[in-house]
Scaffold this motif. Structure first.
Motif, PDB file in Angstrom:
ATOM      1  N   GLY A 207      18.786 105.932  56.839  1.00  0.00           N
ATOM      2  CA  GLY A 207      18.038 105.042  57.706  1.00  0.00           C
ATOM      3  C   GLY A 207      16.714 104.614  57.103  1.00  0.00           C
ATOM      4  O   GLY A 207      16.275 103.481  57.300  1.00  0.00           O
ATOM      5  N   ALA A 208      16.055 105.492  56.327  1.00  0.00           N
ATOM      6  CA  ALA A 208      14.748 105.150  55.752  1.00  0.00           C
ATOM      7  C   ALA A 208      14.871 104.741  54.283  1.00  0.00           C
ATOM      8  O   ALA A 208      14.731 103.570  53.959  1.00  0.00           O
ATOM      9  CB  ALA A 208      13.781 106.311  55.905  1.00  0.00           C
ATOM     10  N   ILE A 224       8.025 109.690  58.482  1.00  0.00           N
ATOM     11  CA  ILE A 224       9.395 109.161  58.505  1.00  0.00           C
ATOM     12  C   ILE A 224       9.990 109.570  59.841  1.00  0.00           C
ATOM     13  O   ILE A 224      10.367 110.722  60.042  1.00  0.00           O
ATOM     14  CB  ILE A 224      10.208 109.716  57.319  1.00  0.00           C
ATOM     15  N   ASP A 225      10.065 108.632  60.769  1.00  0.00           N
ATOM     16  CA  ASP A 225      10.327 108.986  62.164  1.00  0.00           C
ATOM     17  C   ASP A 225      11.331 108.033  62.813  1.00  0.00           C
ATOM     18  O   ASP A 225      11.265 106.813  62.632  1.00  0.00           O
ATOM     19  CB  ASP A 225       9.013 108.944  62.950  1.00  0.00           C
ATOM     20  N   THR A 226      12.295 108.630  63.542  1.00  0.00           N
ATOM     21  CA  THR A 226      13.226 107.885  64.409  1.00  0.00           C
ATOM     22  C   THR A 226      14.015 106.841  63.629  1.00  0.00           C
ATOM     23  O   THR A 226      14.179 105.688  64.056  1.00  0.00           O
ATOM     24  CB  THR A 226      12.482 107.237  65.603  1.00  0.00           C
ATOM     25  N   ASN A 227      14.499 107.229  62.452  1.00  0.00           N
ATOM     26  CA  ASN A 227      15.431 106.398  61.695  1.00  0.00           C
ATOM     27  C   ASN A 227      16.848 106.890  61.929  1.00  0.00           C
ATOM     28  O   ASN A 227      17.065 108.051  62.278  1.00  0.00           O
ATOM     29  CB  ASN A 227      15.073 106.445  60.206  1.00  0.00           C
ATOM     30  N   ASN A 252      12.534 113.358  64.267  1.00  0.00           N
ATOM     31  CA  ASN A 252      13.319 112.551  65.204  1.00  0.00           C
ATOM     32  C   ASN A 252      14.289 111.586  64.525  1.00  0.00           C
ATOM     33  O   ASN A 252      14.651 110.553  65.092  1.00  0.00           O
ATOM     34  CB  ASN A 252      12.387 111.744  66.134  1.00  0.00           C
ATOM     35  N   ASN A 253      14.716 111.924  63.319  1.00  0.00           N
ATOM     36  CA  ASN A 253      15.726 111.112  62.637  1.00  0.00           C
ATOM     37  C   ASN A 253      17.122 111.595  63.015  1.00  0.00           C
ATOM     38  O   ASN A 253      17.323 112.782  63.290  1.00  0.00           O
ATOM     39  CB  ASN A 253      15.520 111.185  61.129  1.00  0.00           C
ATOM     40  N   THR A 254      18.099 110.684  62.964  1.00  0.00           N
ATOM     41  CA  THR A 254      19.445 111.023  63.420  1.00  0.00           C
ATOM     42  C   THR A 254      20.495 110.521  62.442  1.00  0.00           C
ATOM     43  O   THR A 254      20.482 109.353  62.039  1.00  0.00           O
ATOM     44  CB  THR A 254      19.728 110.393  64.795  1.00  0.00           C
ATOM     45  N   ALA A 255      21.415 111.424  62.063  1.00  0.00           N
ATOM     46  CA  ALA A 255      22.608 111.057  61.301  1.00  0.00           C
ATOM     47  C   ALA A 255      23.830 111.278  62.178  1.00  0.00           C
ATOM     48  O   ALA A 255      23.974 112.339  62.792  1.00  0.00           O
ATOM     49  CB  ALA A 255      22.716 111.901  60.034  1.00  0.00           C
ATOM     50  N   ALA A 256      24.688 110.289  62.237  1.00  0.00           N
ATOM     51  CA  ALA A 256      25.917 110.452  62.998  1.00  0.00           C
ATOM     52  C   ALA A 256      26.780 111.553  62.384  1.00  0.00           C
ATOM     53  O   ALA A 256      27.496 112.264  63.096  1.00  0.00           O
ATOM     54  CB  ALA A 256      26.679 109.137  63.045  1.00  0.00           C
ATOM     55  N   GLN A 257      26.678 111.742  61.040  1.00  0.00           N
ATOM     56  CA  GLN A 257      27.414 112.798  60.355  1.00  0.00           C
ATOM     57  C   GLN A 257      26.443 113.884  59.887  1.00  0.00           C
ATOM     58  O   GLN A 257      25.942 114.637  60.699  1.00  0.00           O
ATOM     59  CB  GLN A 257      28.207 112.190  59.191  1.00  0.00           C
TER      60      GLN A 257
END
Length: 333
Positions: A207-208, A224-227, A252-257
């Motif tokens: 995301g980043a 690096i936040d909320t990516n 607060n970053n998110t990976a679907a995997q």
């Protein structure tokens, strides 16, 4: 030559420089003007093309709604050229291939101060592409809401260099990898006091920032936040990439995997000092904060890894010859 308080609109070139073309060591100043709706059909510089040691200064000019058939929808600068921009918004430009807002290459030097790049589009580098030993310096800029297949914000490749100070990359989107940035090919990025937030890689990695092919990235006092991404919600390292982080927060970053904050493989290496990785999520796989594969290495010193979540390994996951040396900071509750 100097152009001021003027409108340069609706012009077209069959090859390069839809609105303005500056070349062969010429000097040009553009100020308090509008560069709008120009087209370079075949090659680059929809708004302005700068080539062969030309020197250009742009001050308080609006560069918007220009198009290039290949690179640099707003501005292109190449072949040892020099470009300085101050308080010049670059919005709604597009290129069919590279650098929707800006394209620079061939050892050119571009310095951009207090500018906004927004809603630009390209296949690679929605806002900007830096290529071929070029140098780009961004100071107190905003890069937001740009879109590309790769590198929604900035693409840095081919021994190029990017320096960023107090610059924010927000709400950029890559269909594939590198929501905010993508770097490879022995290129380098140095970022100080920057924010990368709410960027998205829809179908793939990071995301980043996506780092590959012996690229080098240094982050100091970066947020690096909320990516979001499929893999590596924040940072992705591959193919001998090198990352150094100091006083950087990944939250607060998110990976679907896998790899909520970071995912590393391919003999990449990371050194992090006095950083925080908190509240990151890997929804369907491993490494809520960090996932490491395939001979990647990480050294963490005085790092806080807190309140991350995953299907497996809420904090750090090491698989398939990954190596880690970690000294965690004490946490006060």
């Amino acid at each position: 030559m100097e152009v001021t308080h003027s409108n340069i609109t609706g012009n077209s070139a069959e090859r390069s420089g839809g609105g303005i073309y500056v070349s062969d060591s010429a000097s040009f100043n553009l100020s308090d003007s509008r560069l709008v709706g120009n087209i370079a059909h075949a090659y680059g510089g929809g708004g302005m093309g700068i080539w062969r040691r030309a020197k250009v200064q742009v001050t308080r000019a609006i560069i918007t709604d220009n198009f290039a058939g290949e690179y640099g929808g707003g501005v292109s600068a190449g072949n040892l050229s020099s470009l300085t921009m101050l308080e010049a918004p670059v919005h709604n430009n597009s290129a069919a291939k590279y650098g929707g807002g800006l394209f620079t290459s061939n050892a050119s030097r571009v310095v951009i101060n207090h500018c906004t790049f927004a809603r630009n589009r390209a296949e690679e580098g929605g806002a900007m592409q830096v290529l071929g030993s070029a140098t780009l310096i961004l100071k107190v800029c905003v890069i937001n809401n740009n879109t590309a297949k790769y590198a929604g914000g900035i693409d840095v490749e081919g021994n190029a260099t990017l320096h960023m100070l107090a610059t924010n990359l927000t709400n950029n989107t890559a269909v594939q990898s590198g929501g905010a940035m993508w770097t490879g090919g022995n290129s380098s990025i140095q970022a100080v006091a920057c924010i990368l937030s709410h960027n998205v890689a829809i179908e793939s990695n990071s995301g980043a920032v996506y780092m590959a092919n012996a690229s080098s990235v240094q982050l100091r006092r970066v947020v690096i936040d909320t990516n979001q991404a499929q893999w590596a919600g924040g940072l992705r390292l591959a193919n001998h990439a090198v990352l150094h982080m100091t006083a950087t927060n990944m939250t607060n970053n998110t990976a679907a995997q896998g790899g909520g904050a970071m995912y590393a493989d391919g003999n990449s290496s990371t050194h992090a000092v006095s950083c925080v990785l908190a509240n990151n999520v890997a929804k369907e796989n491993d490494g809520g904060a960090v996932a490491m594969w395939e001979a990647s290495s990480m050294q963490f010193e005085n790092v806080v890894i807190k309140s991350n979540k995953a299907m497996y390994a809420g904090g750090i996951s090491l698989l398939s010859t990954a190596w880690s040396s970690t000294t965690l900071a004490p946490t006060k509750e």
